[in-house]
Scaffold this active site. Sequence first.
Site, mmCIF file in Angstrom:
data_model
loop_
_atom_site.group_PDB
_atom_site.id
_atom_site.type_symbol
_atom_site.label_atom_id
_atom_site.label_comp_id
_atom_site.label_asym_id
_atom_site.label_seq_id
_atom_site.Cartn_x
_atom_site.Cartn_y
_atom_site.Cartn_z
ATOM 1 N N ASP A 147 1.101 -12.735 -6.221
ATOM 2 C CA ASP A 147 1.940 -13.934 -6.153
ATOM 3 C C ASP A 147 3.422 -13.604 -6.368
ATOM 4 O OD1 ASP A 147 2.303 -16.689 -5.893
ATOM 5 O OD2 ASP A 147 0.699 -17.194 -7.291
ATOM 6 N N GLU A 180 3.914 -14.852 -1.089
ATOM 7 C CA GLU A 180 5.286 -15.277 -1.442
ATOM 8 C C GLU A 180 5.688 -16.506 -0.630
ATOM 9 O OE1 GLU A 180 6.746 -14.846 1.736
ATOM 10 O OE2 GLU A 180 8.613 -14.251 0.713
ATOM 11 N N TRP A 181 4.683 -17.214 -0.119
ATOM 12 C CA TRP A 181 4.828 -18.557 0.470
ATOM 13 C C TRP A 181 5.675 -18.590 1.753
ATOM 14 C CZ3 TRP A 181 7.165 -18.544 -4.769
ATOM 15 C CH2 TRP A 181 6.179 -18.433 -5.770
ATOM 16 N N GLY A 182 5.853 -17.436 2.365
ATOM 17 C CA GLY A 182 6.618 -17.402 3.614
ATOM 18 C C GLY A 182 8.125 -17.446 3.411
ATOM 19 N N ASP A 202 1.895 -24.028 -1.139
ATOM 20 C CA ASP A 202 0.453 -24.257 -1.354
ATOM 21 C C ASP A 202 -0.079 -25.435 -0.542
ATOM 22 O OD1 ASP A 202 0.797 -22.315 -3.220
ATOM 23 O OD2 ASP A 202 0.043 -23.469 -4.917
#
Length: 401
Positions: A147, A180-182, A202
């Site tokens: 994460d 890393e959520w893009g 998320d």
Amino acid sequence: MHKIIFIAAIFFPILIYGQKFNELAKTPPMGWNSWNKIGTGVNEKLIREAAEAMVKSGMKDAGYEYINIDDYWQGKRDSLGFIHPDPERFPSGMKALGDYIHSLGLKFGIYSDAGWNTCGGKPASRGHEYQDAITYAKWGVDYLKYDWCNTEFLNPEGAYLTMNKALYSAGRPVVFSICEWGNSAPWRWAKDIGNLWRTTTDISPVFDSVVNHGTWHSFGVMQIVDRQDSIRQYAGPGHWNDPDMLEVGNGMSFNEDQAHFSLWCMLAAPLIAGNDLFNMSKETKEILTNKEAIAVDQDSLGIEGFKYSLKDGIEIWLKPLEKGDWAICFLNRGLKVMPVTFSWKKHKIFDSFSKRGIDFQKDNYIVRDLWLHKEIGTTKNSFATKLQPHEVALMRLILIK
Ligand code: GLA
């Protein structure tokens, strides 16, 4: 010899870039992760039960293999810096849990974070990367979700490269899931570093809305889907776009769950279930274990599907498959019941990325409905149906040779 390596490293820096275990994630990884349902409440009993349910429910037979523990498993680091699980939640330790998961013919996944602490405030891997990779190898870990919370002053590419190298030198093949959520467009740099990378924030178990959590937002299914089409060219065997874990069985309607699953299959997305495997309804099980839909996701070409058209709230998605087959998905993203007709012969399709196309004037296909599990005609005749709000029709076009 050293001189040659030194010179090569200067002129061909790619040689010292990421090193991956080649045979991993040739098709999108399939498994289960604790976060979407269990969240902060993980413990070894729940993880063992999830692993057992994975086998008993038929999920393992359908292809799911990883049992992944998300955040909140961590205890403290010892005086030498080695991480230990929370002794109250995981009294038998991670090696024993990994052994148990392996004894069921499944694989074992764990979670950490590139920063000082995880998103849940638990000890993360910054400064301990090589040490953690060795610890995970000793525990028998096969999958690491990594994460991006609490990463002040870190550069994502560099930080994920450090963990890639740590895992590689620990020597145990581990699927490396970049989370890393893009934010820094990992699809541009992560191909040689990880096996999958999150593309957005998320997911939440809602179909078409943004959920406000105060300091951050999560996305519904459609908010995520809308951000995948433009990056499909970056995905392929061994390196996948990850639109986040599945919310099937977590509160959406049957039609919405079915649409969510169908779209993930069209996107060649990792299929990481996030529901309560132990108390699954018949409908949820039917969706998650649909082998014909899963075959679309797991197709050996590994080509992510694309949006062919959007008209009157009806989206049409296409995905080239092996042996000249295609998958096609009609989605009613609106809130009204919609009639759908599709005269195959009026369409000539060409995918400039995969260089594959369909000329329905020349080629004929059997149309197989992957939710009804039956052949419904051929592309010589038009297709017609009615779609409820948020309902899909998912079909495989089987080339008649
Ligand atoms: C982040 C990730 C989630 C989950 C949580 C755990 O939000 O994106 O998938 O792992 O952290 O704290």
